[in-house]
Design an enzyme around this catalytic site. Structure first.
Site, PDB file in Angstrom:
ATOM      1  N   ASP A 299      39.653  13.422  39.627  1.00  0.00           N
ATOM      2  CA  ASP A 299      38.440  13.135  40.391  1.00  0.00           C
ATOM      3  C   ASP A 299      37.824  11.873  39.809  1.00  0.00           C
ATOM      4  O   ASP A 299      38.040  11.541  38.636  1.00  0.00           O
ATOM      5  CB  ASP A 299      37.470  14.321  40.284  1.00  0.00           C
ATOM      6  CG  ASP A 299      36.268  14.210  41.212  1.00  0.00           C
ATOM      7  OD1 ASP A 299      36.284  13.350  42.115  1.00  0.00           O
ATOM      8  OD2 ASP A 299      35.310  14.991  41.031  1.00  0.00           O
ATOM      9  N   HIS A 300      37.048  11.178  40.632  1.00  0.00           N
ATOM     10  CA  HIS A 300      36.301  10.019  40.156  1.00  0.00           C
ATOM     11  C   HIS A 300      34.936  10.500  39.663  1.00  0.00           C
ATOM     12  O   HIS A 300      34.137  11.013  40.445  1.00  0.00           O
ATOM     13  CB  HIS A 300      36.116   8.998  41.278  1.00  0.00           C
ATOM     14  CG  HIS A 300      37.385   8.316  41.673  1.00  0.00           C
ATOM     15  ND1 HIS A 300      37.693   8.008  42.985  1.00  0.00           N
ATOM     16  CD2 HIS A 300      38.433   7.873  40.931  1.00  0.00           C
ATOM     17  CE1 HIS A 300      38.865   7.395  43.031  1.00  0.00           C
ATOM     18  NE2 HIS A 300      39.338   7.307  41.794  1.00  0.00           N
ATOM     19  N   PHE A 474      32.903  13.300  44.391  1.00  0.00           N
ATOM     20  CA  PHE A 474      33.452  14.128  45.476  1.00  0.00           C
ATOM     21  C   PHE A 474      34.855  13.693  45.915  1.00  0.00           C
ATOM     22  O   PHE A 474      35.166  13.712  47.100  1.00  0.00           O
ATOM     23  CB  PHE A 474      32.518  14.154  46.687  1.00  0.00           C
ATOM     24  CG  PHE A 474      31.049  14.142  46.376  1.00  0.00           C
ATOM     25  CD1 PHE A 474      30.514  15.030  45.446  1.00  0.00           C
ATOM     26  CD2 PHE A 474      30.186  13.262  47.001  1.00  0.00           C
ATOM     27  CE1 PHE A 474      29.156  15.026  45.152  1.00  0.00           C
ATOM     28  CE2 PHE A 474      28.827  13.254  46.716  1.00  0.00           C
ATOM     29  CZ  PHE A 474      28.304  14.137  45.787  1.00  0.00           C
ATOM     30  N   HIS A 475      35.731  13.336  44.967  1.00  0.00           N
ATOM     31  CA  HIS A 475      37.073  12.861  45.299  1.00  0.00           C
ATOM     32  C   HIS A 475      38.166  13.697  44.626  1.00  0.00           C
ATOM     33  O   HIS A 475      39.095  13.131  44.045  1.00  0.00           O
ATOM     34  CB  HIS A 475      37.243  11.400  44.871  1.00  0.00           C
ATOM     35  CG  HIS A 475      36.348  10.434  45.568  1.00  0.00           C
ATOM     36  ND1 HIS A 475      36.145   9.141  45.117  1.00  0.00           N
ATOM     37  CD2 HIS A 475      35.600  10.544  46.688  1.00  0.00           C
ATOM     38  CE1 HIS A 475      35.311   8.506  45.926  1.00  0.00           C
ATOM     39  NE2 HIS A 475      34.961   9.338  46.892  1.00  0.00           N
ATOM     40  N   PRO A 476      38.147  15.010  44.701  1.00  0.00           N
ATOM     41  CA  PRO A 476      39.217  15.776  44.047  1.00  0.00           C
ATOM     42  C   PRO A 476      40.548  15.605  44.772  1.00  0.00           C
ATOM     43  O   PRO A 476      40.628  15.659  45.994  1.00  0.00           O
ATOM     44  CB  PRO A 476      38.726  17.223  44.143  1.00  0.00           C
ATOM     45  CG  PRO A 476      37.840  17.241  45.356  1.00  0.00           C
ATOM     46  CD  PRO A 476      37.176  15.891  45.381  1.00  0.00           C
TER      47      PRO A 476
END
Length: 545
Positions: A299-300, A474-476
């Protein structure tokens, strides 16, 4: 729940998840009227105004009507904090509540996938799948096209503070560019967004709703997928639950999991596909041992330094004024312009954390607003946020079952800042944010560091501040990753098929072996587009109809 499952019918393709990937898949697979397609969504319909007005993310994130309200475990790297982990609870999935930013990433990301042994996933090979559904406002050329379903436009609001920040970046060598989506995203530009005339374009609006009139496509919402059914190691369908009733949907062709990087590994694990020891802990019979299921979570992590400013308009100050707030609503109603069309971030910058980086490894999302966290109200003073994330984290987390009950939220353990490299990048990113804020083009607005504060100086203190400020962007991705046959943690092959299982694919962000260098929604749609083409090309189980 011990009663026999009721018959839900037989279809050629059964898709779990009507999110970003699932909506596109349903459109493409049902385009042939001979294909019977069932699309299942645990969330609801997008019948709420804030799913469509762009600024609605402020009301959707953290709202159980729109968000699954997941949480991480206590994260050691984040001072023991639990983070809210938003995921869209609606057709369109997270594309109905996300930042609407259209970002493909870097050509080197995909060339790196190819170097892992994934034939057909290099930049030259994937670009046609980005283009296949694109409807870009720019003239058609090598990197863009018009006429697809996925509308891409320039933002419909400008802020003087953001123009000044862009000029400040140029002072230190972060040059203005016109387009982040040509394979090299170094520089600064205003983000392109998935909107049409000031309204959000979710995948439900772009791909699903135009296809729902097809008699061969069936959408069901409010249904929880309990598990995949098998005949030996061949997937045959899905067991579903709606309220207190259970159903079984059969697939004569393929079962496709498109429930996202959190949902898809959870379904695999509930179905007996995953790490055997964990499955046995929950008395789930092991159908196929795949230790990579749920592993490789990437994730980021965004760090959100805030700078107070004076003498310039920000969303904080506009929203605090009731008359200006009314004016914003009127401007949107009449012209579909202004702050209500805003994505959470408008100005982007891609930079390097050190000279050793071949391509940018930092992404700034500059915002003419500030708040303590998404879901909270805006601060009542003028400010901008210099949200910055490490594009290529080396830390790896996991998604795991918390219970054998499909309704139970999973364990989400991102394992942020677990490596020396990620901690180095976190400190470097805060220093770079300060350097940008100190440049001459911003001096007239007197930026004052509100968070973490100018008194935080040493590397140790900056790292501590990062651990206290950082949150997910919110980038999983990556929890059912593609990989070569020699990779013991690979869950999927290069055609998105679950290794060791017939007629079962995962087609969503779970498939990414490594996270892309930017926002992840557009790459997820590319994976869905390419995956749909593979499914149709293979035609599994359909040759005798």
């Amino acid at each position: 729940m011990s009663d026999p499952a009721k018959d839900f019918g037989t279809y050629d393709y059964v898709i779990a998840g009507a999110g970003s990937a699932g909506c596109l898949l349903a459109n493409r697979l049902s385009a042939d009227p001979r294909n019977r397609v069932l699309l299942l969504e645990a969330g609801g319909k997008d019948d709420w105004i804030w799913f469509h007005i762009p600024v609605g993310y402020l009301f959707a994130i953290g709202n159980p009507r729109a968000d699954w309200m997941f949480e991480t475990v206590e994260e050691k790297g984040l001072a023991g904090r639990r983070l809210a982990y938003p995921r869209g609870k609606v057709i369109g999935g997270s594309s109905a509540i996300n930042a609407m930013i259209y970002m493909r990433g870097q050509a080197a990301d995909y060339d790196g996938w190819r170097q892992l042994g994934l034939t057909g996933w290099d930049w030259e090979s994937v670009l046609p799948y980005f283009l296949r559904h694109e409807d870009h406002m720019a003239p058609e050329g090598e990197h863009h096209r018009a006429g697809g379903e996925w509308r891409v436009e320039n933002p419909r609001v400008r802020w003087d503070i953001l123009d000044a920040i862009r000029a400040a970046g140029a002072e230190i060598g972060i040059a203005p560019v016109s387009d982040f989506n040509c394979g090299d995203n170094a520089g600064s530009a205003y983000f392109q967004v998935n909107q049409r005339a000031g309204r959000r374009v979710s995948t439900a609006r772009a791909f699903l709703k135009p296809a729902l009139s097809r008699p061969n496509l069936r959408l069901e919402t409010g249904v929880e997928v309990e598990r995949v059914t098998f005949d030996g190691r061949r997937a045959t369908g899905l067991v579903l639950r709606r309220g207190n009733e259970r159903f079984e949907a059969r697939a004569s062709g393929e079962v496709i999991l498109a429930a996202g990087a959190i949902g898809s590994p959870k379904i695999l694990q509930l179905s007996g596909v995953g790490e055997p020891e964990m499955l046995r802990d929950f008395d789930i019979p092991v159908v196929h041992a795949l230790p990579g299921v749920g592993a490789n979570l990437q994730d980021h992590l965004q760090i959100r330094p805030v700078f107070r400013v004076t003498g310039v308009s920000t969303l904080n100050t506009q929203y605090a004024n009731l008359f200006r707030r009314a004016g914003m609503a009127l401007e949107y109603a009449l012209f579909r312009r202004g702050p209500l069309t805003m994505a959470p971030s408008q100005l982007g910058m891609f930079a390097r954390s050190s000279e050793n980086q071949a391509t940018p490894d930092l992404q700034f999302h500059f915002q003419p607003l500030s708040l303590d966290k998404w879901g909270d109200g805006l601060h009542r003073f003028g400010a901008f946020t210099a949200s910055v994330c490490n594009l290529r984290p080396t830390s790896r987390g996991r998604v795991a079952l918390a219970s054998a009950d499909a309704a139970a939220p999973p364990v989400i353990a991102p394992n942020y800042l677990a490596t020396d490299e990620d901690r180095r990048v976190a400190v470097a990113s805060l220093k770079l944010a300060r350097t940008i804020a100190a440049q001459a083009p911003l001096a007239c607005f007197r930026p004052e560091e509100f968070r973490p504060g100018a008194d935080v100086r040493s590397d140790d203190d900056l790292l501590r501040a990062a651990s206290e400020l950082a949150t997910t962007i919110f980038h999983p991705v990556g929890t059912a990753a593609m990989g070569a046959a020699s990779d013991p943690c690979a869950v999927l092959d290069e055609r998105l098929r679950v290794r060791g299982i017939e007629r079962l694919r995962v087609i969503d962000a779970s498939a990414m072996p490594r996270i892309t260098s930017g926002n992840t929604n557009a790459p997820t749609l590319m994976i869905a587009e390419k995956g749909a083409a593979m499914v149709l090309q293979d035609g599994t189980g359909l040759s005798q109809r």
